[in-house]
Structures are given as structure tokens and as C-alpha cells.
Design a protein around this motif. Structure first.
Motif: not given
Length: 570
Positions: A520-522, A491-512
Motif C-alpha cells: 500500500a503506497p504511504g 542516482p536520479d533523485y536530484h534530477l527530478l526536482g520537487n516531484d522526485a518523491d512521488d515519481v520514484l515511489m510510483g515507479k517502485l510501486w509499479r515495478e513491485l
């Protein structure tokens, strides 16, 4: 530069009918052209002649080696079953296995060979001594048979050289071929260890688009045919992992290899074929509750057979290699014992043309020299103890074991998510052009009759009303599942701008990781070429199923499903 051919290979096939390798010396860089043969190493081939009294080398006396014998106990070649159970606890054993199988095998390597005149004898006096960079004679002899019978090279004068594992192999190959500032063709996702080896050459990496079968030929042709000379000279080297590609799991079959090889030949490109997972060609994933096709079932039955018939079916099932279509000697193939024996042996080999093998020998003489005498002595003795048919049976057991683990992981994903076939719209890597199996998109799993689910009349399944969470293609080889996460559903994807992919993947990886599940992060496998291939809104994890137990595959996948569903608020 001395590029005299290596010793001719004694090959049983029609040698006279095959062409000789072309002169590829123009691909060798300035540094490697300046390498000279080590004059002391050249003497080793004479020092080993029966009756020779050698006073030429400054070598220690074997009498003072502290190792008198070297012993090991190995598993029998048929230790791993050919038909392991889908669920542990339901193992089956054949009558022959009950009667004769199961006993481990012990061997001892003596300091001195019984027959000192036998050049193929394995002893500590020779194995632990200084050696030629090509290694002990018995090992190349075995490898030449392996290459001839498994890969069937399409030219006559190929040869092999030992290396200290595939990482050492491609480091030496890049050292031989690359000049500073060269452009290098790589797959859009590639192995970080290879990146570490070629990046010091300040290369311009040119990422090639991939699908479920690896690099797309049309894309490669377009890059080379329309090369902009302002970027420097056109790429001359292509680094690839064709089977069970790391990290995507893609496997390239024969017709695609022929197309890629034709492009490489047209544009004079050397193919560096890195194949650690080659004999882990597992075949198509068969979902639980579905039936194999008659052709698949026949292949399964053949591969379950003990003896030479089963070994022959196993060899026949392997995909053709680039060596199989290489008529010019432009392929440099890397193999390793790390996935079929053990990584710590640091032992592998390179197969290529006489010019490349000779130059790689010069590189080895000035760096690693021969691989460890302990590793070569133990490994070749193990292979000789099992015998040719025994080693083929061992490889078949290894394949079956990893196929079982692949199935565990895919089954666990199917149990935790609602899976629907992916036509490629959601996962850029899905394009089933070779019958390798269709990809899946995963949705949150809801019970039939719940408000979140509905019956799909066309498909006859319960279909989720939720958003797509992730996609994957069941791999047909190797040790990995490359899983795409649909970040654009956050839901916050479009609010994060160009860095959305890196920010969200980093957050998901840490939560896991905080929930004790480590993927292993792609991004670590992104070849960082000039093309933005992966697309926005998708992030990747490489999931390795090679070492986890059945129970761990179930618990980790359950955790992943809960974390991902909550993360994307599906």
C-alpha cells in the motif's frame, strides 16, 4: 435537546469514588442538537415488558419470519495456540489439548425463547424484529462488563452503544461533533477511511508529528497554545488510533496518553479513540538468536498459562486506554469485532459519556438503527457459549497468531537485508522513548569477505559499504509494518526536482506490482495537513502481514529485496 442520561451502568467497582462526566454538550454541533428522539423507537422498551399487549408499532409478526432457527458451528475458544512456532511445521500441543481440545462447538438460536419473560434471552423473534438503536439488552450487558474489566474508565456514568463497525462509529461521531470548516487534529499519517468520513465537512486537518509511540505531546501543545485565530476556531476534536496505529504501527503507552489527555483537557479537546487493534498488542519484536530480558521472559511465561491466571496476565499486559485516564467524559472510544471475530459482521461499539451516547443514539435512529439482528444474535450467542474466560482465551490466541505473522515478516526482512540499528537519523519516525524497540535500517546483504562488505570491530558485525535502502520499526501491535524507502539514494533523485518523491515511489510501486508483490503506497495515508512533516527524500509503504502465509512472506520479501536493490542501484 434531550440529553437525559442513559440507564445507569451496573458496575462492580467503587462507583461512589469516581466522578461523573462533565457537561460536554458545547461540543455537539448544530445539526445534532436539533435531533429529536424517535417516538416510535421510545416505545420499544415498553413493548418488551412481560405481559404487554402491544398494538402501538407497525411491526411484522415473527410468525411470518421465514427463519425458524439459526445455527452455526464455531471454533473452540482454545483453538489457536498461545505459543505458535516461529517456523511452521513445528507445532506443539499440550496434553490437555490432545485429550480434550479440538472439537468445534455448535449452537442453534430458536425463533422463540424458552422463557419469553427473560429479557436477556436470544431468539429470532426479537433479534430479527425492529429494535431500539442500542441493540438487544444482552449485548450491552456483556460489553459493559468488558469495558469495566479491561479499560477501567475513570468516571462513573459512562455507557456503551452498538454501531455497525468502527467505520460507522467514527462517521457518526464526526456527524455529531464537526461543523463545516472546523479544524481537526489528526496524526500525520492516518486511516483513509476516517479521512473519507471527515473530509465532507470541509475540515482543515491539522497534522500532528509522530514518533514510535504516536503523537508527540510537545508538538500538540504548541499547535493548540499558539493557534492562529485567523485560521478559524481552535481544533476541538482529535482523531487517533493509539494501538498498532494505521499505517505506522505506532503504539502509545500509559504515560504518553496521560500527557496527551492533560493537553486535551487544558484546551477542551474531545479525543476520538479508534481502537480496532487494541487486543493485538503483540509486545516487542525479539530478533532470532537474541534472548528476552528476564522481565519479558516472565511476561511471556505468564501469558502462556491456561486458565484465569493466563487471562489475567493478558489483560494486565494491554496498554492503558484513554478511558483509563478520562475523568471528564471527553473520550469517545470506538471498538470493533472486525479483527477479533470477522469484518463482515459489521459490528462494534462506542463507549463514552451519557450526553454523547444519547446523541449518538438519536443519530442511529435516523440512519442505521440497530445493527443487523443476524450479526448481533450470532455474535452474542458465540460470546455466551465461550463464556467470559473462554473469550479472553480466544483473544489471547488471536494475539499469538498475529504476533507469529509479525515475526515471520520481520525475520524475512532480516534474512534478505543486512540490518543495523537506526538512531533516528535515517527514519523520522524512530525515537525509542518508551522501550518499544529500536528501528532498523536495511542495506544490501553481501557475503562476509566480499568487496562490498567489511567487519565492524565496534559492533562485531559485517557492515555494508553500500547505501541505506529502507528503514522500519518492528511494530508492537496491529497488522502493519510502515517501511521507509530512502529515495534520496536513487542516482536520479536530484534530477527530478520537487516531484522526485512521488515519481520514484510510483515507479517502485509499479515495478513491485509487476513482480506480483503489492504494497500500500504511504501517500494514501498522508493526512495532508498544513505541515510538511515526513521530510524530503523518504517514501513509505504500508506492508500488511495479517493474511499472508509463511512461504508468501519469504518469497515476497525476497522479491522486494531484489527489486529495491536494483531500483536504487545499491
Amino acid at each position: 435537546m434531550d440529553v437525559s442520561p442513559s440507564v445507569p451502568v451496573a458496575q462492580p467497582r467503587r462507583l461512589a469514588e469516581l466522578p461523573l462526566a462533565k457537561d460536554m454538550s458545547h461540543h455537539i454541533n448544530r445539526l445534532t442538537k436539533n435531533r429529536q428522539a424517535n417516538s416510535l423507537k421510545e416505545m420499544y422498551k415498553y413493548a418488551s415488558l412481560p405481559g404487554m399487549v402491544s398494538m402501538a408499532g407497525g411491526i411484522p409478526s415473527p410468525a411470518y419470519f421465514p427463519f425458524e432457527t439459526l445455527s452455526a458451528t464455531i471454533l473452540p475458544y482454545d483453538h489457536l495456540p498461545l505459543d505458535p512456532p516461529r517456523v511452521p511445521g513445528k507445532e506443539k500441543k499440550s496434553l490437555l489439548s490432545w485429550l480434550f481440545g479440538g472439537a468445534n462447538i455448535s449452537f442453534t438460536i430458536p425463533k422463540y425463547a424458552e422463557d419469553p419473560k427473560d429479557p436477556m434471552a436470544i431468539s429470532l423473534a426479537t433479534s430479527l424484529q425492529y429494535q431500539a438503536a442500542t441493540g438487544p439488552p444482552a449485548f450491552p450487558k456483556f460489553l459493559r462488563r468488558y469495558v469495566e474489566e479491561i479499560y477501567k474508565p475513570a468516571y462513573a456514568d459512562w455507557d456503551v452503544i452498538l454501531d455497525v463497525g468502527a467505520t460507522d462509529g467514527f462517521a457518526k461521531v464526526f456527524n455529531m461533533l464537526l461543523e463545516l470548516g472546523d479544524s481537526l487534529l489528526v496524526e500525520e499519517w492516518t486511516y483513509p477511511g476516517a479521512m473519507n468520513a471527515y473530509m465532507p465537512y470541509e475540515v482543515n486537518t491539522v497534522a500532528l508529528k509522530m514518533d514510535a509511540e504516536g503523537v508527540i505531546p510537545e508538538y500538540m501543545e504548541n499547535v493548540l497554545a499558539n493557534w492562529d485565530d485567523s485560521k478559524g476556531r481552535r481544533p476541538r476534536v482529535f482523531y487517533t488510533v493509539p494501538t498498532g496505529q494505521n499505517p505506522t504501527g505506532a503504539t502509545m503507552l500509559g504515560d504518553r496518553k496521560k500527557a496527551i489527555y492533560a493537553i486535551a483537557s487544558k484546551h477542551d479537546v474531545v479525543i476520538v479513540e479508534d481502537e480496532p487493534y487494541y487486543t493485538l498488542f503483540l509486545g516487542k519484536y525479539q530478533q532470532q538468536g537474541t534472548n528476552a530480558t528476564p522481565l519479558q521472559q516472565r511476561q511471556i511465561e505468564l501469558e502462556k498459562q491456561e486458565g484465569k491466571e493466563g487471562n489475567a496476565a493478558f489483560i494486565e499486559s494491554l496498554p492503558p486506554t484513554y478511558l483509563t485516564v478520562d475523568t471528564e467524559g471527553r473520550v469517545i472510544r470506538l471498538d470493533t469485532f472486525s479483527k477479533t471475530s470477522c469484518p463482515g459482521s459489521r459490528l462494534g461499539w462506542i463507549t463514552s459519556s451519557p450526553i454523547f451516547v444519547e446523541r449518538l443514539t438519536r443519530i442511529a435512529e435516523a440512519s442505521t438503527q440497530a445493527p443487523s439482528g443476524f450479526a448481533t444474535a450470532m455474535t452474542i450467542t458465540m460470546l455466551n457459549t465461550w463464556g467470559w474466560d473462554g473469550y479472553m482465551r480466544w483473544l489471547r490466541g488471536i494475539k499469538a497468531a498475529y504476533k507469529m505473522r509479525r515475526d515471520w515478516m520481520c525475520d524475512a526482512l532480516a534474512d534478505q537485508f543486512h540490518l543495523e540499528f537506526d538512531d533516528g537519523a535515517l527514519n523520522p519516525l524512530v525515537r525509542d522513548t518508551a522501550g518499544l524497540g529500536r528501528g532498523f535500517t536495511a542495506y544490501a546483504k553481501h557475503p562476509t569477505g566480499s568487496a562490498e562488505a567489511k567487519w565492524d570491530e565496534k559492533r562485531g558485525v559485517v557492515s555494508s559499504r553500500g547505501t541505506p535502502l529502507c528503514s522500519f520499526i518492528p511494530p508492537t501491535a496491529g497488522m502493519f509494518i510502515f517501511l521507509a524507502v530512502h529515495l534520496d539514494q536513487h542516482p536520479d533523485y536530484h534530477l527530478l526536482g520537487n516531484d522526485a518523491d512521488d515519481v520514484l515511489m510510483g515507479k517502485l510501486w509499479r515495478e513491485l506490482a509487476e513482480h506480483l508483490v503489492l504494497f500500500a503506497p504511504g501517500i494514501g495515508f498522508d493526512s495532508k495537513g498544513p505541515h510538511n512533516i515526513g521530510g524530503k527524500g523518504v517514501g513509505y509503504f504500508r506492508i500488511s502481514y495479517s493474511i499472508i502465509t509463511y512461504e508468501e512472506s519469504r518469497s515476497a520479501t525476497a522479491t522486494f529485496a531484489k527489486v529495491l536493490t536494483k531500483f536504487l542501484r545499491a
